[in-house]
Design a protein around this motif. Structure first.
Motif, PDB file in Angstrom:
ATOM      1  N   LYS A 158      78.898  17.202  69.887  1.00 25.39           N
ATOM      2  CA  LYS A 158      78.530  16.079  70.749  1.00 25.39           C
ATOM      3  C   LYS A 158      79.768  15.509  71.443  1.00 25.39           C
ATOM      4  CE  LYS A 158      76.250  11.579  70.852  1.00 25.39           C
ATOM      5  NZ  LYS A 158      75.563  10.519  70.072  1.00 25.39           N
ATOM      6  N   GLU A 159      80.854  15.355  70.691  1.00 25.62           N
ATOM      7  CA  GLU A 159      82.088  14.828  71.274  1.00 25.62           C
ATOM      8  C   GLU A 159      82.629  15.777  72.342  1.00 25.62           C
ATOM      9  OE1 GLU A 159      84.893  14.015  68.201  1.00 25.62           O
ATOM     10  OE2 GLU A 159      83.532  12.727  67.085  1.00 25.62           O
ATOM     11  N   ALA A 160      82.545  17.080  72.052  1.00 23.29           N
ATOM     12  CA  ALA A 160      83.080  18.082  72.979  1.00 23.29           C
ATOM     13  C   ALA A 160      82.349  18.063  74.313  1.00 23.29           C
ATOM     14  CB  ALA A 160      82.995  19.469  72.347  1.00 23.29           C
ATOM     15  N   LYS A 161      81.045  17.815  74.270  1.00 23.30           N
ATOM     16  CA  LYS A 161      80.248  17.797  75.501  1.00 23.30           C
ATOM     17  C   LYS A 161      80.696  16.703  76.464  1.00 23.30           C
ATOM     18  CE  LYS A 161      75.790  18.453  75.287  1.00 23.30           C
ATOM     19  NZ  LYS A 161      74.356  18.344  74.904  1.00 23.30           N
ATOM     20  N   SER A 162      81.248  15.627  75.921  1.00 26.21           N
ATOM     21  CA  SER A 162      81.633  14.500  76.761  1.00 26.21           C
ATOM     22  C   SER A 162      83.053  14.605  77.309  1.00 26.21           C
ATOM     23  CB  SER A 162      81.503  13.199  75.949  1.00 26.21           C
ATOM     24  OG  SER A 162      82.434  13.180  74.878  1.00 26.21           O
ATOM     25  N   ILE A 163      83.862  15.498  76.732  1.00 29.06           N
ATOM     26  CA  ILE A 163      85.266  15.585  77.152  1.00 29.06           C
ATOM     27  C   ILE A 163      85.392  16.150  78.569  1.00 29.06           C
ATOM     28  CG2 ILE A 163      87.472  16.738  76.700  1.00 29.06           C
ATOM     29  CD1 ILE A 163      86.887  16.478  73.735  1.00 29.06           C
ATOM     30  N   LYS A 164      84.729  17.284  78.805  1.00 28.19           N
ATOM     31  CA  LYS A 164      84.792  17.907  80.131  1.00 28.19           C
ATOM     32  C   LYS A 164      83.409  18.142  80.731  1.00 28.19           C
ATOM     33  CE  LYS A 164      89.216  20.293  79.432  1.00 28.19           C
ATOM     34  NZ  LYS A 164      89.912  21.617  79.399  1.00 28.19           N
ATOM     35  N   ARG A 165      82.419  17.430  80.198  1.00 21.63           N
ATOM     36  CA  ARG A 165      81.043  17.549  80.692  1.00 21.63           C
ATOM     37  C   ARG A 165      80.543  18.996  80.663  1.00 21.63           C
ATOM     38  NH1 ARG A 165      79.400  12.772  82.904  1.00 21.63           N
ATOM     39  NH2 ARG A 165      81.029  11.276  83.472  1.00 21.63           N
ATOM     40  N   VAL A 166      80.770  19.655  79.544  1.00 18.94           N
ATOM     41  CA  VAL A 166      80.287  21.025  79.370  1.00 18.94           C
ATOM     42  C   VAL A 166      78.913  21.006  78.717  1.00 18.94           C
ATOM     43  CG1 VAL A 166      82.610  21.981  79.156  1.00 18.94           C
ATOM     44  CG2 VAL A 166      81.402  21.220  77.105  1.00 18.94           C
ATOM     45  N   ASN A 167      78.210  22.130  78.810  1.00 21.66           N
ATOM     46  CA  ASN A 167      76.944  22.317  78.103  1.00 21.66           C
ATOM     47  C   ASN A 167      77.245  23.073  76.815  1.00 21.66           C
ATOM     48  OD1 ASN A 167      75.385  21.218  80.326  1.00 21.66           O
ATOM     49  ND2 ASN A 167      75.801  23.136  81.393  1.00 21.66           N
ATOM     50  N   TYR A 168      77.461  22.340  75.736  1.00 25.53           N
ATOM     51  CA  TYR A 168      77.926  22.939  74.477  1.00 25.53           C
ATOM     52  C   TYR A 168      76.783  22.914  73.460  1.00 25.53           C
ATOM     53  CZ  TYR A 168      82.129  24.464  71.932  1.00 25.53           C
ATOM     54  OH  TYR A 168      83.093  25.209  71.291  1.00 25.53           O
ATOM     55  N   GLY A 169      76.273  24.088  73.099  1.00 20.77           N
ATOM     56  CA  GLY A 169      75.134  24.154  72.195  1.00 20.77           C
ATOM     57  C   GLY A 169      75.432  24.881  70.903  1.00 20.77           C
ATOM     58  N   PRO A 170      74.710  24.553  69.831  1.00 20.88           N
ATOM     59  CA  PRO A 170      74.917  25.212  68.538  1.00 20.88           C
ATOM     60  C   PRO A 170      74.123  26.505  68.414  1.00 20.88           C
ATOM     61  CG  PRO A 170      73.315  23.454  68.295  1.00 20.88           C
ATOM     62  CD  PRO A 170      73.742  23.442  69.741  1.00 20.88           C
ATOM     63  N   ALA A 171      74.731  27.486  67.760  1.00 21.71           N
ATOM     64  CA  ALA A 171      74.044  28.727  67.391  1.00 21.71           C
ATOM     65  C   ALA A 171      74.307  28.919  65.901  1.00 21.71           C
ATOM     66  CB  ALA A 171      74.557  29.907  68.201  1.00 21.71           C
ATOM     67  N   TYR A 172      73.477  28.277  65.097  1.00 21.95           N
ATOM     68  CA  TYR A 172      73.738  28.252  63.660  1.00 21.95           C
ATOM     69  C   TYR A 172      72.947  29.324  62.913  1.00 21.95           C
ATOM     70  CZ  TYR A 172      69.165  26.121  62.652  1.00 21.95           C
ATOM     71  OH  TYR A 172      67.816  25.899  62.531  1.00 21.95           O
ATOM     72  N   SER A 173      73.416  29.632  61.720  1.00 26.57           N
ATOM     73  CA  SER A 173      72.695  30.523  60.803  1.00 26.57           C
ATOM     74  C   SER A 173      72.716  29.892  59.416  1.00 26.57           C
ATOM     75  CB  SER A 173      73.345  31.908  60.738  1.00 26.57           C
ATOM     76  OG  SER A 173      73.283  32.576  61.978  1.00 26.57           O
ATOM     77  N   ASN A 174      71.571  29.909  58.765  1.00 31.33           N
ATOM     78  CA  ASN A 174      71.459  29.363  57.425  1.00 31.33           C
ATOM     79  C   ASN A 174      70.965  30.464  56.477  1.00 31.33           C
ATOM     80  OD1 ASN A 174      71.077  27.794  55.167  1.00 31.33           O
ATOM     81  ND2 ASN A 174      69.399  26.576  55.985  1.00 31.33           N
ATOM     82  N   PHE A 175      71.816  31.059  55.588  1.00 31.01           N
ATOM     83  CA  PHE A 175      73.140  30.623  55.225  1.00 31.01           C
ATOM     84  C   PHE A 175      74.253  31.184  56.127  1.00 31.01           C
ATOM     85  CE2 PHE A 175      71.832  30.334  50.514  1.00 31.01           C
ATOM     86  CZ  PHE A 175      71.538  29.010  50.612  1.00 31.01           C
ATOM     87  N   CYS A 176      74.109  32.394  56.599  1.00 26.57           N
ATOM     88  CA  CYS A 176      75.249  33.047  57.245  1.00 26.57           C
ATOM     89  C   CYS A 176      74.807  33.955  58.388  1.00 26.57           C
ATOM     90  CB  CYS A 176      76.074  33.829  56.228  1.00 26.57           C
ATOM     91  SG  CYS A 176      75.142  35.073  55.313  1.00 26.57           S
ATOM     92  N   PHE A 177      75.803  34.368  59.198  1.00 29.14           N
ATOM     93  CA  PHE A 177      75.562  35.190  60.379  1.00 29.14           C
ATOM     94  C   PHE A 177      74.883  36.510  60.038  1.00 29.14           C
ATOM     95  CE2 PHE A 177      77.159  38.321  63.550  1.00 29.14           C
ATOM     96  CZ  PHE A 177      76.545  37.787  64.670  1.00 29.14           C
ATOM     97  N   GLU A 178      75.074  36.965  58.794  1.00 27.59           N
ATOM     98  CA  GLU A 178      74.457  38.230  58.371  1.00 27.59           C
ATOM     99  C   GLU A 178      72.933  38.174  58.445  1.00 27.59           C
ATOM    100  OE1 GLU A 178      78.307  38.629  58.093  1.00 27.59           O
ATOM    101  OE2 GLU A 178      77.334  36.998  56.973  1.00 27.59           O
ATOM    102  N   LEU A 179      72.364  36.983  58.344  1.00 27.26           N
ATOM    103  CA  LEU A 179      70.918  36.838  58.533  1.00 27.26           C
ATOM    104  C   LEU A 179      70.521  37.363  59.907  1.00 27.26           C
ATOM    105  CD1 LEU A 179      68.038  35.736  58.088  1.00 27.26           C
ATOM    106  CD2 LEU A 179      68.890  33.500  58.874  1.00 27.26           C
ATOM    107  N   TRP A 180      71.267  36.958  60.938  1.00 28.55           N
ATOM    108  CA  TRP A 180      70.955  37.393  62.299  1.00 28.55           C
ATOM    109  C   TRP A 180      71.071  38.911  62.429  1.00 28.55           C
ATOM    110  CZ3 TRP A 180      68.473  36.778  66.519  1.00 28.55           C
ATOM    111  CH2 TRP A 180      68.837  37.468  67.670  1.00 28.55           C
ATOM    112  N   LEU A 181      72.092  39.509  61.834  1.00 23.64           N
ATOM    113  CA  LEU A 181      72.243  40.963  61.894  1.00 23.64           C
ATOM    114  C   LEU A 181      71.058  41.664  61.244  1.00 23.64           C
ATOM    115  CD1 LEU A 181      76.019  41.589  61.099  1.00 23.64           C
ATOM    116  CD2 LEU A 181      74.848  41.914  63.273  1.00 23.64           C
TER     117      LEU A 181
END
Length: 224
Positions: A92-115
């Motif tokens: 959220k803070e990062a989005k306001s610094i340079k007005r970027v569109n910064y979104g989360p790409a999370y994995s619960n628990f880990c990236f291996e789930l996506w693979l």
């Protein structure tokens, strides 16, 4: 002689937690650009950076870019929940610094789930990250003893070489089924304006990458 119009390129920025995520996105960029029916080429600018604030403060980011942050929830331990919530705060803070569109790409628990979703609709809840490695060994016919061996560059490349663009599309479809499960269980949450699910498994990686594909003109098959 036909005049073949050269495709324009759309650029997307990523901050990722580790080298495996970076290698995967480099693999995906190549697979997407091999698809002839896309209206645009894509270019991924990927930086191994765990802190979204550091990403936007770099000279590469000028303002207005589409950036996605790949990160893991790790576990339901209080220290990992605190770290997860801190990431959302920094996004959220990062989005306001340079007005970027910064979104989360999370994995619960880990990236291996996506693979794993490239090859299997893994809707079962796990209690330990090591269980993902068991599934990786089974699905990809490997015998990795630990995550360190699995993440060795040559070993991880062997995993990527076993994947196709169609597998990627299947992963998106499988991730949608998981998110449907999460929604039906009513365990959605919000932190600093970002929606996520407490469920294990859950992941927003498929949602992010699907958005990029659509932005480039990819036509997903209509669902009945």
């Amino acid at each position: 002689m036909k005049n073949h119009k050269r495709k324009q390129t759309k650029k997307y920025y990523f901050s990722v937690e580790g080298e495996t995520e970076k290698m995967y996105l480099e693999w995906l960029q190549q697979r997407i650009n091999e698809e002839s029916d896309l209206k645009f080429k894509i270019s991924f600018d990927i930086k191994v950076e765990k802190n979204p604030l550091s990403m936007v403060k770099s000279e590469v980011i000028l303002g207005g870019e589409n950036i996605f942050h790949f990160f893991d929830f790790e576990s339901p331990a209080s220290c990992h929940i605190k770290a997860r919530d801190e990431i959302f705060k920094k996004l959220k803070e990062a989005k306001s610094i340079k007005r970027v569109n910064y979104g989360p790409a999370y994995s619960n628990f880990c990236f291996e789930l996506w693979l794993l979703l490239h090859k299997k609709c893994l809707r079962r809840s796990f209690t330990d990250r090591k269980q993902y490695l068991v599934e990786i060994n089974k699905i990809f016919n490997k015998k990795f003893e630990d995550f360190r061996e699995y993440k060795h560059r040559d070993n991880f490349c062997s995993i990527l070489n076993a994947l196709t663009f169609q597998d990627f599309l299947q992963a998106i479809e499988n991730s949608e089924l998981i998110l449907k499960d999460c929604e039906e269980n009513g365990l959605s949450n919000q932190k600093y304006g970002f929606k996520f699910y407490e469920n294990n498994p859950s992941t927003s990686v498929g949602t992010v990458l699907q958005t990029i594909l659509k932005d480039c003109g990819f036509k997903f098959p209509s669902k009945k």
